[in-house]
Write an enzyme that holds these catalytic residues in place. Structure first.
Site, PDB file in Angstrom:
ATOM      1  N   ILE A  39       1.490   0.125  -3.812  1.00 59.00           N
ATOM      2  CA  ILE A  39       0.474   0.360  -4.840  1.00 59.00           C
ATOM      3  C   ILE A  39       0.605   1.761  -5.429  1.00 59.00           C
ATOM      4  O   ILE A  39       0.496   1.953  -6.650  1.00 59.00           O
ATOM      5  CB  ILE A  39      -0.933   0.146  -4.208  1.00 59.00           C
ATOM      6  CG1 ILE A  39      -1.153  -1.348  -3.939  1.00 59.00           C
ATOM      7  CG2 ILE A  39      -2.034   0.743  -5.069  1.00 59.00           C
ATOM      8  CD1 ILE A  39      -2.366  -1.671  -3.076  1.00 59.00           C
ATOM      9  N   ASP A  52       3.949  12.034  -0.243  1.00 60.50           N
ATOM     10  CA  ASP A  52       4.154  10.927   0.695  1.00 60.50           C
ATOM     11  C   ASP A  52       4.841  11.447   1.957  1.00 60.50           C
ATOM     12  O   ASP A  52       5.635  12.393   1.917  1.00 60.50           O
ATOM     13  CB  ASP A  52       5.015   9.829   0.056  1.00 60.50           C
ATOM     14  CG  ASP A  52       4.799   8.464   0.707  1.00 60.50           C
ATOM     15  OD1 ASP A  52       4.245   7.570   0.036  1.00 60.50           O
ATOM     16  OD2 ASP A  52       5.172   8.294   1.893  1.00 60.50           O
ATOM     17  N   SER A  58     -10.565  -1.288   0.210  1.00 61.18           N
ATOM     18  CA  SER A  58      -9.976  -2.597   0.481  1.00 61.18           C
ATOM     19  C   SER A  58     -11.106  -3.607   0.537  1.00 61.18           C
ATOM     20  O   SER A  58     -12.256  -3.250   0.848  1.00 61.18           O
ATOM     21  CB  SER A  58      -9.263  -2.567   1.841  1.00 61.18           C
ATOM     22  OG  SER A  58      -8.977  -3.886   2.265  1.00 61.18           O
ATOM     23  N   TYR A 100     -10.032  -0.289  10.555  1.00 54.42           N
ATOM     24  CA  TYR A 100      -9.606  -0.324   9.145  1.00 54.42           C
ATOM     25  C   TYR A 100     -10.792  -0.705   8.257  1.00 54.42           C
ATOM     26  O   TYR A 100     -11.096  -0.022   7.268  1.00 54.42           O
ATOM     27  CB  TYR A 100      -8.461  -1.329   8.981  1.00 54.42           C
ATOM     28  CG  TYR A 100      -7.899  -1.415   7.579  1.00 54.42           C
ATOM     29  CD1 TYR A 100      -7.073  -0.417   7.083  1.00 54.42           C
ATOM     30  CD2 TYR A 100      -8.183  -2.512   6.757  1.00 54.42           C
ATOM     31  CE1 TYR A 100      -6.546  -0.499   5.791  1.00 54.42           C
ATOM     32  CE2 TYR A 100      -7.662  -2.609   5.480  1.00 54.42           C
ATOM     33  CZ  TYR A 100      -6.841  -1.596   4.997  1.00 54.42           C
ATOM     34  OH  TYR A 100      -6.325  -1.686   3.727  1.00 54.42           O
ATOM     35  N   ILE A 106      -2.315  -7.833  -1.779  1.00 51.27           N
ATOM     36  CA  ILE A 106      -1.408  -7.463  -2.867  1.00 51.27           C
ATOM     37  C   ILE A 106       0.017  -7.578  -2.347  1.00 51.27           C
ATOM     38  O   ILE A 106       0.358  -7.004  -1.292  1.00 51.27           O
ATOM     39  CB  ILE A 106      -1.692  -6.006  -3.320  1.00 51.27           C
ATOM     40  CG1 ILE A 106      -3.122  -5.866  -3.855  1.00 51.27           C
ATOM     41  CG2 ILE A 106      -0.670  -5.549  -4.357  1.00 51.27           C
ATOM     42  CD1 ILE A 106      -3.466  -6.671  -5.085  1.00 51.27           C
ATOM     43  N   THR A 139       2.905  -6.267  -2.090  1.00 45.51           N
ATOM     44  CA  THR A 139       3.817  -5.120  -2.093  1.00 45.51           C
ATOM     45  C   THR A 139       5.096  -5.576  -1.396  1.00 45.51           C
ATOM     46  O   THR A 139       5.088  -6.602  -0.689  1.00 45.51           O
ATOM     47  CB  THR A 139       3.204  -3.963  -1.291  1.00 45.51           C
ATOM     48  OG1 THR A 139       2.947  -4.453   0.033  1.00 45.51           O
ATOM     49  CG2 THR A 139       1.906  -3.477  -1.898  1.00 45.51           C
TER      50      THR A 139
HETATM   51  N1  LIG Z   1      -1.185  -4.185   0.018  1.00 47.41           N
HETATM   52  C1  LIG Z   1      -2.370  -4.740   0.217  1.00 47.41           C
HETATM   53  O1  LIG Z   1      -2.514  -5.956   0.304  1.00 47.41           O
HETATM   54  C2  LIG Z   1      -3.606  -3.867   0.319  1.00 47.41           C
HETATM   55  C3  LIG Z   1      -4.853  -4.505   0.374  1.00 47.41           C
HETATM   56  C4  LIG Z   1      -5.992  -3.730   0.456  1.00 47.41           C
HETATM   57  C5  LIG Z   1      -5.910  -2.357   0.483  1.00 47.41           C
HETATM   58  N2  LIG Z   1      -4.677  -1.760   0.446  1.00 47.41           N
HETATM   59  C6  LIG Z   1      -4.658  -0.301   0.481  1.00 47.41           C
HETATM   60  O2  LIG Z   1      -3.797   0.183  -0.533  1.00 47.41           O
HETATM   61  C7  LIG Z   1      -3.267   1.449  -0.154  1.00 47.41           C
HETATM   62  C8  LIG Z   1      -1.761   1.447  -0.328  1.00 47.41           C
HETATM   63  O3  LIG Z   1      -1.247   0.414   0.466  1.00 47.41           O
HETATM   64  P1  LIG Z   1       0.155  -0.294   0.185  1.00 47.41           P
HETATM   65  O4  LIG Z   1      -0.049  -1.723   0.505  1.00 47.41           O
HETATM   66  O5  LIG Z   1       0.698   0.112  -1.120  1.00 47.41           O
HETATM   67  O6  LIG Z   1       0.990   0.329   1.386  1.00 47.41           O
HETATM   68  P2  LIG Z   1       2.519   0.791   1.500  1.00 47.41           P
HETATM   69  O7  LIG Z   1       2.771   0.789   2.970  1.00 47.41           O
HETATM   70  O8  LIG Z   1       3.391  -0.020   0.626  1.00 47.41           O
HETATM   71  O9  LIG Z   1       2.476   2.276   0.966  1.00 47.41           O
HETATM   72  C9  LIG Z   1       1.780   3.273   1.642  1.00 47.41           C
HETATM   73  C10 LIG Z   1       2.485   4.584   1.406  1.00 47.41           C
HETATM   74  O10 LIG Z   1       1.733   5.607   2.086  1.00 47.41           O
HETATM   75  C11 LIG Z   1       2.634   6.423   2.815  1.00 47.41           C
HETATM   76  N3  LIG Z   1       1.927   6.955   3.989  1.00 47.41           N
HETATM   77  C12 LIG Z   1       1.490   6.274   5.067  1.00 47.41           C
HETATM   78  N4  LIG Z   1       0.890   7.106   5.928  1.00 47.41           N
HETATM   79  C13 LIG Z   1       0.949   8.343   5.386  1.00 47.41           C
HETATM   80  C14 LIG Z   1       0.507   9.624   5.794  1.00 47.41           C
HETATM   81  N5  LIG Z   1      -0.142   9.809   6.957  1.00 47.41           N
HETATM   82  N6  LIG Z   1       0.737  10.681   4.977  1.00 47.41           N
HETATM   83  C15 LIG Z   1       1.372  10.513   3.797  1.00 47.41           C
HETATM   84  N7  LIG Z   1       1.833   9.321   3.360  1.00 47.41           N
HETATM   85  C16 LIG Z   1       1.609   8.249   4.146  1.00 47.41           C
HETATM   86  C17 LIG Z   1       3.780   5.520   3.211  1.00 47.41           C
HETATM   87  O11 LIG Z   1       4.968   6.278   3.468  1.00 47.41           O
HETATM   88  C18 LIG Z   1       3.905   4.627   1.982  1.00 47.41           C
HETATM   89  O12 LIG Z   1       4.791   5.160   1.017  1.00 47.41           O
HETATM   90  C19 LIG Z   1      -3.757   1.691   1.274  1.00 47.41           C
HETATM   91  O13 LIG Z   1      -4.904   2.513   1.259  1.00 47.41           O
HETATM   92  C20 LIG Z   1      -4.122   0.303   1.756  1.00 47.41           C
HETATM   93  O14 LIG Z   1      -5.097   0.323   2.770  1.00 47.41           O
HETATM   94  C21 LIG Z   1      -3.532  -2.480   0.366  1.00 47.41           C
END
Ligand SMILES: NC(=O)c1ccc[n+]([C@@H]2O[C@H](COP(=O)([O-])OP(=O)(O)OC[C@H]3O[C@@H](n4cnc5c(N)ncnc54)[C@H](O)[C@@H]3O)[C@@H](O)[C@H]2O)c1
Length: 264
Positions: free
Chosen positions: A18, A37, A145, A158, A191, A193
């Site tokens: 995202i 990141d 979320s 979470y 989502i 991803t």
């Molecule tokens: N993908 C989904 O279905 C979904 C659904 C609801 C909420 N979310 C939320 O969306 C946000 C992004 O999620 P995503 O699915 O894109 O995840 P992702 O794992 O694809 O990306 C997360 C990014 O954050 C970085 N990261 C993780 N921990 C870190 C830290 N401590 N310090 C710095 N960087 C860090 C990772 O390296 C990665 O690049 C999150 O807050 C997640 O909870 C995602």
């Protein structure tokens, strides 16, 4: 004019999923983007990609569990681009092996998730808001979320951390609204991803599809476009809100499928 022309935006967790889609969307609409990141290599690649299509971006290492690291990200942004207009607090995670039901939950995992999923956003705001005030306003968007709105059998920490983000968003909106700082949140449902595509079995994807009101899954661009809207002046009268971007998964009475079967 582009939708966020010349605005300076921080995107945390911008190396993948995202955050990456949002960094691209903001840059394509004229923002100068700072990608923070843990995955520095991924962040550098993203910044190069943005430069490749004529945008402006830099990448920097971020450890969202460290106050100093978050402060460093904010300071680097101001050193490089002179101001901050948009803060996308997006880092968030869980570990399904430890984040269980409340009896079996690993309490260290509870602390870790509260730290990374909530406190990192508080710290980002603490250091970025004074620069936004100086710049005459700004827009903060927090990623929560749908897990913050409904109960689940597992992911207790979470879900609680994401619910905290929803109300944190309102507090910030109330506290800094008069200084023209808006704060909103985006609540994604599932989502697709790259990580979700690779890790979720087909049966789970089918289950989500079955209960979505819409006949398709969410994609990172669906969240990116929402964040772009909240970051831009198009949403200038919206603050303290959480936009649920979830395909109508959570809007129906849960008994609807059974009722439909009974009623034919
Ligand atoms: N993908 C989904 O279905 C979904 C659904 C609801 C909420 N979310 C939320 O969306 C946000 C992004 O999620 P995503 O699915 O894109 O995840 P992702 O794992 O694809 O990306 C997360 C990014 O954050 C970085 N990261 C993780 N921990 C870190 C830290 N401590 N310090 C710095 N960087 C860090 C990772 O390296 C990665 O690049 C999150 O807050 C997640 O909870 C995602």
């Amino acid at each position: 004019m582009a939708r966020v022309q010349n605005k300076v935006a921080i995107v945390t967790g911008g190396a993948s999923g995202i955050g990456l889609a949002t960094a691209y969307a903001l840059a394509k609409e004229g923002a100068k983007v700072v990608i923070g990141d843990f995955n520095q290599e991924g962040a550098v690649l993203a910044a190069k990609e943005i430069e490749g299509f004529g945008g402006q971006a830099i990448a920097t290492f971020l450890d969202a569990s460290s106050k100093e690291s978050i402060k460093g990200l904010v300071e680097k942004t101001v050193e490089t681009f002179g101001r901050i207009d948009i803060l996308f607090n997006n880092v968030g995670l869980t570990d399904l092996k430890k984040d269980l039901d409340v009896v079996n939950l690993d309490l260290d995992e509870w602390d870790r998730l509260m730290n990374v999923n909530v406190k990192s956003m508080v710290i980002g705001c603490k250091y970025a808001i004074p620069y936004m005030v100086k710049a005459g306003g700004g827009s903060i968007i927090n990623t929560t979320s749908m897990a913050g709105f409904a109960g689940d059998a597992v992911r207790t920490a979470y879900g609680a951390s994401k619910a905290a983000v929803v109300n944190l968003t309102k507090y910030i909106a109330v506290q800094y609204g008069k200084q023209k700082i808006r704060c909103n949140a985006v609540a994604p449902g599932l989502i697709l991803t790259p990580a979700a595509r690779n890790n979720l079995p087909e049966s789970i994807l089918d289950l989500f599809m079955k209960y979505n009101s819409l006949p398709y899954h969410g994609e990172p661009e669906d969240i990116a476009n929402t964040v772009l809207f909240l970051a831009s002046d198009e949403s200038k009268f919206i603050t303290g809100q959480t936009l649920q971007v979830e395909g109508g998964h959570y809007i129906a009475n849960p008994s609807v499928p059974d009722l439909s079967t009974i009623m034919g």
